[in-house]
Motif scaffolding. Structure first.
Motif, PDB file in Angstrom:
ATOM      1  N   GLU A 141       0.853  -1.185   0.000  1.00 55.72           N
ATOM      2  CA  GLU A 141       0.000   0.000   0.000  1.00 55.72           C
ATOM      3  C   GLU A 141       0.890   1.237   0.000  1.00 55.72           C
ATOM      4  OE1 GLU A 141      -2.564   1.503  -0.904  1.00 55.72           O
ATOM      5  OE2 GLU A 141      -4.080   0.808   0.544  1.00 55.72           O
ATOM      6  N   GLU A 142       0.390   2.311  -0.556  1.00 57.83           N
ATOM      7  CA  GLU A 142       1.103   3.589  -0.512  1.00 57.83           C
ATOM      8  C   GLU A 142       0.184   4.624   0.096  1.00 57.83           C
ATOM      9  OE1 GLU A 142       2.949   6.903  -3.536  1.00 57.83           O
ATOM     10  OE2 GLU A 142       3.376   4.790  -3.953  1.00 57.83           O
ATOM     11  N   ILE A 143       0.686   5.311   1.137  1.00 53.12           N
ATOM     12  CA  ILE A 143      -0.108   6.309   1.852  1.00 53.12           C
ATOM     13  C   ILE A 143       0.737   7.560   2.048  1.00 53.12           C
ATOM     14  CG2 ILE A 143      -1.430   6.829   3.943  1.00 53.12           C
ATOM     15  CD1 ILE A 143      -1.572   3.785   4.410  1.00 53.12           C
ATOM     16  N   ASN A 144       0.247   8.669   1.574  1.00 57.70           N
ATOM     17  CA  ASN A 144       0.937   9.954   1.731  1.00 57.70           C
ATOM     18  C   ASN A 144       2.408   9.891   1.326  1.00 57.70           C
ATOM     19  OD1 ASN A 144      -1.412  11.143   2.793  1.00 57.70           O
ATOM     20  ND2 ASN A 144      -0.912  10.447   4.853  1.00 57.70           N
ATOM     21  N   GLY A 145       2.661   9.222   0.230  1.00 61.82           N
ATOM     22  CA  GLY A 145       4.013   9.156  -0.297  1.00 61.82           C
ATOM     23  C   GLY A 145       4.903   8.116   0.336  1.00 61.82           C
ATOM     24  N   VAL A 146       4.354   7.305   1.243  1.00 58.16           N
ATOM     25  CA  VAL A 146       5.128   6.257   1.904  1.00 58.16           C
ATOM     26  C   VAL A 146       4.602   4.897   1.455  1.00 58.16           C
ATOM     27  CG1 VAL A 146       5.839   5.244   4.096  1.00 58.16           C
ATOM     28  CG2 VAL A 146       5.593   7.721   3.888  1.00 58.16           C
ATOM     29  N   SER A 147       5.507   4.027   1.036  1.00 56.09           N
ATOM     30  CA  SER A 147       5.144   2.692   0.558  1.00 56.09           C
ATOM     31  C   SER A 147       5.376   1.665   1.660  1.00 56.09           C
ATOM     32  CB  SER A 147       5.988   2.335  -0.664  1.00 56.09           C
ATOM     33  OG  SER A 147       5.728   1.010  -1.089  1.00 56.09           O
ATOM     34  N   TYR A 148       4.395   0.775   1.856  1.00 56.50           N
ATOM     35  CA  TYR A 148       4.470  -0.289   2.854  1.00 56.50           C
ATOM     36  C   TYR A 148       4.322  -1.628   2.138  1.00 56.50           C
ATOM     37  CZ  TYR A 148       3.265   3.640   5.915  1.00 56.50           C
ATOM     38  OH  TYR A 148       3.231   4.853   6.560  1.00 56.50           O
ATOM     39  N   THR A 149       5.287  -2.519   2.349  1.00 53.90           N
ATOM     40  CA  THR A 149       5.205  -3.836   1.722  1.00 53.90           C
ATOM     41  C   THR A 149       5.584  -4.923   2.710  1.00 53.90           C
ATOM     42  OG1 THR A 149       7.500  -3.752   0.926  1.00 53.90           O
ATOM     43  CG2 THR A 149       5.795  -2.907  -0.556  1.00 53.90           C
ATOM     44  N   LEU A 150       4.952  -6.071   2.558  1.00 52.33           N
ATOM     45  CA  LEU A 150       5.272  -7.247   3.361  1.00 52.33           C
ATOM     46  C   LEU A 150       5.547  -8.402   2.414  1.00 52.33           C
ATOM     47  CD1 LEU A 150       5.371  -8.672   6.180  1.00 52.33           C
ATOM     48  CD2 LEU A 150       2.969  -9.271   5.789  1.00 52.33           C
ATOM     49  N   ASP A 151       6.745  -8.984   2.512  1.00 50.07           N
ATOM     50  CA  ASP A 151       7.052 -10.098   1.623  1.00 50.07           C
ATOM     51  C   ASP A 151       6.730 -11.435   2.284  1.00 50.07           C
ATOM     52  OD1 ASP A 151       9.163 -10.855   3.312  1.00 50.07           O
ATOM     53  OD2 ASP A 151      10.695  -9.915   2.075  1.00 50.07           O
ATOM     54  N   SER A 152       6.953 -12.499   1.549  1.00 51.90           N
ATOM     55  CA  SER A 152       6.588 -13.827   2.026  1.00 51.90           C
ATOM     56  C   SER A 152       7.429 -14.302   3.197  1.00 51.90           C
ATOM     57  CB  SER A 152       6.700 -14.842   0.880  1.00 51.90           C
ATOM     58  OG  SER A 152       8.033 -14.874   0.380  1.00 51.90           O
ATOM     59  N   GLU A 153       8.559 -13.626   3.446  1.00 51.08           N
ATOM     60  CA  GLU A 153       9.421 -14.003   4.571  1.00 51.08           C
ATOM     61  C   GLU A 153       9.051 -13.251   5.844  1.00 51.08           C
ATOM     62  OE1 GLU A 153      11.682 -16.429   4.342  1.00 51.08           O
ATOM     63  OE2 GLU A 153      10.962 -16.698   2.284  1.00 51.08           O
ATOM     64  N   GLY A 154       8.051 -12.384   5.764  1.00 53.20           N
ATOM     65  CA  GLY A 154       7.637 -11.629   6.946  1.00 53.20           C
ATOM     66  C   GLY A 154       8.380 -10.334   7.139  1.00 53.20           C
ATOM     67  N   VAL A 155       9.088  -9.863   6.095  1.00 57.70           N
ATOM     68  CA  VAL A 155       9.828  -8.600   6.188  1.00 57.70           C
ATOM     69  C   VAL A 155       8.909  -7.461   5.757  1.00 57.70           C
ATOM     70  CG1 VAL A 155      11.810  -7.269   5.400  1.00 57.70           C
ATOM     71  CG2 VAL A 155      12.014  -9.743   5.740  1.00 57.70           C
ATOM     72  N   PHE A 156       8.669  -6.537   6.660  1.00 60.16           N
ATOM     73  CA  PHE A 156       7.804  -5.392   6.402  1.00 60.16           C
ATOM     74  C   PHE A 156       8.683  -4.176   6.165  1.00 60.16           C
ATOM     75  CE2 PHE A 156       4.964  -1.899   7.671  1.00 60.16           C
ATOM     76  CZ  PHE A 156       3.814  -2.229   6.961  1.00 60.16           C
ATOM     77  N   THR A 157       8.620  -3.628   4.952  1.00 61.84           N
ATOM     78  CA  THR A 157       9.494  -2.519   4.569  1.00 61.84           C
ATOM     79  C   THR A 157       8.690  -1.246   4.379  1.00 61.84           C
ATOM     80  OG1 THR A 157      10.986  -4.069   3.451  1.00 61.84           O
ATOM     81  CG2 THR A 157      11.208  -1.730   2.899  1.00 61.84           C
ATOM     82  N   CYS A 158       9.201  -0.166   4.993  1.00 62.04           N
ATOM     83  CA  CYS A 158       8.590   1.158   4.835  1.00 62.04           C
ATOM     84  C   CYS A 158       9.581   2.022   4.069  1.00 62.04           C
ATOM     85  CB  CYS A 158       8.307   1.787   6.195  1.00 62.04           C
ATOM     86  SG  CYS A 158       7.385   0.735   7.326  1.00 62.04           S
TER      87      CYS A 158
END
Length: 358
Positions: free
Chosen positions: A47-64
């Motif tokens: 998801e992208e909110i106010n110019g910030v991207s949030y992703t969760l991969d299959s290994e459980g790594v959540f990147t902002c």
């Protein structure tokens, strides 16, 4: 209905139900439902909110990633149970309040050098969190940001530092304790010493540029404090209910004294500061005696505060050091001959030397 249409409809219903669940759980900030992208190999959330991207991969790594702030209470619903590692990338400056609250499967956090602030309870309740890489760029950590984590629980009782921040005094502070905050510390977190009634003195290095709200609330044993130059404001309730506080020194860098900063400080009489400063205005508005640190009013060695330095000042200081005279009867600012923030035998030696002309 075609088989493909059935599965498409099922996917739409799934997303709608997830959004409703998210809305019902979130009480802190507007809801931002994540898009779930299905693949045969591994699900990925983004998801992208106010110019910030949030992703969760299959290994459980959540990147902002992106520019700005990590949203408050962003991780909610089923997502929080899937996150094992959080990476805050370069460009983000602030991790919002309760952003990762209760992510109990989270074990590792990496913050980029651009992150300067960590919000209230940002990682509270992440019980498995044990590995945190905090950069030297972090200058402020809010209250309870790391409570109830394996990381914080591993700290021994006493002064707890996180990066360059004095985060909290953990455990019960012994009676008649003077704390010397280590050089290089850049900030004191909110409520860091709250309720530490045994604290009788604190030496704050010049490197400290921020002192959080309620930092010394209820420290009834404190009698005098010197706030270092560079601190911009005295925050809400910073010295609230410090009933023994008699005098405080505020530098010219202080441009704001927030509400309740000194409420309940019944013994406070003197504020030292620069002429024309915020400290002088505050003293005038609240009926405190103001002493210009650049004037002759604060006479070094004048422990009885009568405007001159005589043998009686040395006698008074000696009596104080021996415990025969209460600190209420001496001027601690004038008695601190070597200006190190403490009143001890070294000051008495200097005072005697001054009296005999050595």
């Amino acid at each position: 209905m075609k088989k493909t249409d059935f599965f498409a409809a099922k996917a739409v219903v799934s997303v709608l139900v997830s959004g409703i669940m998210l809305f019902s759980e979130n009480t802190f900030s507007p809801v931002y439902a994540l898009t779930e992208m299905h693949s045969e190999e591994s699900p990925v959330y983004s998801e992208e909110i106010n110019g910030v991207s949030y992703t969760l991969d299959s290994e459980g790594v959540f990147t902002c990633s992106g520019r700005g702030e990590v949203e408050s209470r962003y991780v909610i619903g089923e997502l929080k149970d899937k996150i094992k590692k959080v990476v805050i990338e370069e460009g983000l400056t602030y991790v919002g309040p309760v952003a990762f609250y209760g992510c109990d499967r989270l074990t590792e956090v990496t913050l980029s050098d651009s992150v300067t602030d960590i919000g209230l309870m940002a990682f509270y309740g992440c019980t498995g969190l044990s590995d945190i890489d905090i950069s030297g760029g972090v200058t402020f950590i809010e209250e309870m940001a790391f409570e109830n984590t394996a990381f914080y629980n591993s700290f021994e009782e006493g002064a707890a530092y996180i990066g360059n921040i004095f985060y909290k005094y953990k455990g019960e502070l012994p009676e008649n304790t003077r704390i010397k905050i280590k050089p290089g510390t850049t900030g004191i977190s909110p409520a860091a010493f709250s309720g530490c009634t045994g604290l009788v003195g604190v030496d704050i290095p010049d490197s400290v540029k921020s002192i959080g709200s309620r930092a010394f609330e209820g420290c009834t044993g404190l009698s005098e404090v010197i706030v270092p130059d560079g601190v911009a404001s005295v925050e809400i309730g910073a010295f609230r209910e410090c009933t023994g506080l008699r005098e405080i020194t505020l530098p010219g860098s202080v441009t704001a004294i927030k509400p309740d900063a000194f409420s309940g400080c019944r013994a406070l009489e003197v504020i030292y500061g620069c002429k024309g400063s915020c400290a002088e205005a505050y003293a005038a508005e609240n009926g405190y005696r103001f002493i210009d640190t650049g004037s002759s009013e604060a006479v070094m060695g004048d422990t009885d505060g009568n405007g001159s330095v005589t043998a009686s000042d040395a006698v008074l200081l000696a009596g104080f050091l021996l415990g025969r005279i209460s600190e209420d009867h001496i001027c601690r600012k004038s008695a601190d001959m070597n200006e190190n923030g403490k009143t001890d035998i070294a000051d008495l030696v200097l005072l005697k030397a001054m009296l005999v002309g050595v």
